[in-house]
Design an enzyme around this catalytic site. Structure first.
Site, PDB file in Angstrom:
ATOM      1  N   GLY A  39       0.844  -1.212   0.000  1.00 27.53           N
ATOM      2  CA  GLY A  39       0.000   0.000   0.000  1.00 27.53           C
ATOM      3  C   GLY A  39       0.870   1.249   0.000  1.00 27.53           C
ATOM      4  N   HIS A  40       1.838   1.276   0.918  1.00 35.01           N
ATOM      5  CA  HIS A  40       2.755   2.421   0.977  1.00 35.01           C
ATOM      6  C   HIS A  40       3.550   2.542  -0.325  1.00 35.01           C
ATOM      7  CE1 HIS A  40       2.556   1.172   5.383  1.00 35.01           C
ATOM      8  NE2 HIS A  40       2.145   2.423   5.448  1.00 35.01           N
ATOM      9  N   GLU A 151      -6.476   6.399   0.420  1.00 38.94           N
ATOM     10  CA  GLU A 151      -7.919   6.401   0.710  1.00 38.94           C
ATOM     11  C   GLU A 151      -8.266   5.380   1.773  1.00 38.94           C
ATOM     12  OE1 GLU A 151     -10.115   5.877  -2.902  1.00 38.94           O
ATOM     13  OE2 GLU A 151      -9.743   7.932  -3.558  1.00 38.94           O
ATOM     14  N   SER A 189      -0.453  -2.187   8.304  1.00 39.76           N
ATOM     15  CA  SER A 189       0.610  -2.672   9.195  1.00 39.76           C
ATOM     16  C   SER A 189       0.002  -3.431  10.367  1.00 39.76           C
ATOM     17  CB  SER A 189       1.443  -1.498   9.714  1.00 39.76           C
ATOM     18  OG  SER A 189       1.789  -0.666   8.628  1.00 39.76           O
TER      19      SER A 189
HETATM   20  P1  AMP Z   1       0.454   4.600   7.867  1.00 42.58           P
HETATM   21  O1  AMP Z   1       1.873   4.178   7.808  1.00 42.58           O
HETATM   22  O2  AMP Z   1      -0.484   3.522   8.242  1.00 42.58           O
HETATM   23  O3  AMP Z   1       0.267   5.876   8.641  1.00 42.58           O
HETATM   24  O4  AMP Z   1       0.065   4.950   6.370  1.00 42.58           O
HETATM   25  C1  AMP Z   1       0.807   5.881   5.630  1.00 42.58           C
HETATM   26  C2  AMP Z   1       0.053   6.227   4.382  1.00 42.58           C
HETATM   27  O5  AMP Z   1      -0.139   5.049   3.602  1.00 42.58           O
HETATM   28  C3  AMP Z   1      -1.334   6.811   4.670  1.00 42.58           C
HETATM   29  O6  AMP Z   1      -1.606   7.847   3.742  1.00 42.58           O
HETATM   30  C4  AMP Z   1      -2.225   5.625   4.453  1.00 42.58           C
HETATM   31  O7  AMP Z   1      -3.539   5.977   4.080  1.00 42.58           O
HETATM   32  C5  AMP Z   1      -1.516   4.928   3.313  1.00 42.58           C
HETATM   33  N1  AMP Z   1      -1.898   3.526   3.255  1.00 42.58           N
HETATM   34  C6  AMP Z   1      -1.810   2.594   4.255  1.00 42.58           C
HETATM   35  N2  AMP Z   1      -2.331   1.420   3.860  1.00 42.58           N
HETATM   36  C7  AMP Z   1      -2.770   1.605   2.583  1.00 42.58           C
HETATM   37  C8  AMP Z   1      -3.418   0.764   1.617  1.00 42.58           C
HETATM   38  N3  AMP Z   1      -3.730  -0.493   1.883  1.00 42.58           N
HETATM   39  N4  AMP Z   1      -3.714   1.313   0.418  1.00 42.58           N
HETATM   40  C9  AMP Z   1      -3.432   2.601   0.135  1.00 42.58           C
HETATM   41  N5  AMP Z   1      -2.813   3.437   0.990  1.00 42.58           N
HETATM   42  C10 AMP Z   1      -2.491   2.952   2.195  1.00 42.58           C
END
Ligand code: AMP
Length: 283
Positions: A39-40, A151, A189
Site C-alpha cells: 500500500g505504501h 484512501e 501494518s
Molecule cells: P500509515 O503508515 O499507516 O500511517 O500509512 C501511511 C500512508 O499510507 C497513509 O496515507 C495511508 O492511508 C496509506 N496507506 C496505508 N495502507 C494503505 C493501503 N492499503 N492502500 C493505500 N494506501 C495505504
C-alpha cells in the site's frame, strides 16, 4: 543503485530540499509510520509520476495514540523499510526522533472541526489532533509540491485536505485508492496482529462493504436498513465490536440528505481481538 539519503533532523531536511529546489526539481512527500507494505509502495509509485524527487517520512507519531493504544507495540522496521524504498527509487527518507519533532515545551495543536469529529474522531478522540498537527509540521518542514495519502484512511485524507485549504499551505494533496490483498483485505501494518482465525473474519470486512455498496446502487432499500444488514453481517462474521458502520457524504462525511447512490462513502471500524480494522468503499 544507491539507497535513499537518511535525514534525521529538520535542518537536514531543509538543506536537502533547498539543494533540490536550486536544481529546479519538484518534490513529493509520502508521510508514513513505517512497517511498509505494498500500500505504501503504491503511494510511492504514484508519487514518482507526479514529481522529480520523492521523500518518504517514517515517524510513529506519539501524539495520535491514546495511552491505552498500541504506540509501544506498533511495528518499527526502519532498516527493512529503507531497503524497500531503495527498490522503488526513493531519494530520501525522513525519519526524525520523537524529540526532534516535539521539543519538551511543545504546546501547539492543529484542530480541524467538522470532518474530524465523527467516525474515528468519535471513537479515538485525540487521534485527528495528533495527525493534523504532525502532518502540518511535516508539510511545513518539507514544503513539497504534492503530498500523497491513501484512501484507506479516508477520513484522514479529508481532514488533511481541509486543513491544507484552511491554512493556505501551498501543497497539493493527492489521494491514492486502497491497495488490497487477494482476499480484498485492505493492506495495513496492523494486519500483522491477526492470527489465522481472526484473518478469516477480517476478510469479511471488505465483502460486507462492497455488498452494501451494491445494495445502495440497486436502490429501493433505506440506508438505515442497509446499515443494519451490514452490522449483523459483521457480527455473524465474528467481529467482536463495531465502532461504526456509516453511509456518509463522501466529502463532508456527514449523513447524506438523499437516499441515492453516488458521491457516498461507506466507512467502517471494527474490532477482532486487539486489532481495530478500518475500511471504506465508494457507493
Ligand atoms: P500509515 O503508515 O499507516 O500511517 O500509512 C501511511 C500512508 O499510507 C497513509 O496515507 C495511508 O492511508 C496509506 N496507506 C496505508 N495502507 C494503505 C493501503 N492499503 N492502500 C493505500 N494506501 C495505504
Amino acid at each position: 543503485m544507491s539507497g535513499p539519503e537518511i535525514l534525521k533532523t529538520v535542518s537536514e531536511v531543509r538543506a536537502f530540499v533547498s539543494g533540490l529546489r536550486a536544481q529546479g526539481k519538484t518534490l513529493a512527500l509520502v508521510p508514513t509510520m513505517g512497517a511498509l507494505h505494498e500500500g505504501h509502495l503504491t503511494l510511492v509509485e504514484t508519487a514518482r509520476k507526479q514529481a522529480d524527487v520523492v521523500i518518504v517520512s517514517i515517524f510513529v507519531n506519539p501524539t495520535q495514540f491514546a495511552p491505552h493504544e498500541d504506540y509501544a507495540a506498533y511495528p518499527r522496521t526502519l532498516d527493512a523499510d529503507v531497503g524497500k524504498l531503495a527498490q522503488v527509487g526513493v531519494q530520501a527518507v525522513y525519519a526524525p526522533d520523537a524529540t526532534e519533532m516535539y521539543a519538551p515545551d511543545f504546546s501547539t495543536k492543529v484542530l480541524v472541526s467538522g470532518v474530524s469529529e465523527g467516525l474515528c474522531g468519535a471513537s479515538r478522540p485525540i487521534f485527528f489532533a495528533g495527525v493534523a498537527t504532525v502532518v502540518t509540521k511535516l508539510l511545513l518542514q518539507v514544503l513539497p509540491d504534492v503530498a500523497l495519502f491513501g484512501e484507506k484512511d479516508y477520513q484522514q485524507l479529508q481532514v488533511i485536505t481541509r486543513l491544507v485549504e484552511d491554512l493556505n499551505i501551498p501543497v497539493r494533496i493527492a489521494g491514492v485508492p486502497t491497495v488490497r490483498n487477494e482476499d480484498g483485505l485492505a493492506l495495513s501494518s496492523r494486519n500483522a496482529y491477526l492470527d489465522e482465525a481472526q484473518y478469516k473474519t477480517a476478510i469479511c470486512l471488505n465483502k460486507v462493504l462492497f455488498a452494501m455498496a451494491e445494495k445502495i446502487k440497486k436502490g429501493g432499500e433505506a440506508f438505515s436498513s442497509v446499515r443494519t444488514w451490514g452490522t449483523v453481517e459483521l457480527e455473524k462474521a465474528g467481529f467482536e465490536k463495531v465502532d461504526y458502520l456509516e453511509i456518509m457524504d463522501a466529502k463532508t462525511l456527514t449523513h447524506p440528505v438523499e437516499e441515492k447512490a453516488g458521491g457516498l462513502r461507506i466507512l467502517v471500524a471494527a474490532w477482532i481481538g486487539k486489532a481495530r480494522l478500518i475500511d471504506n468503499v465508494p457507493a
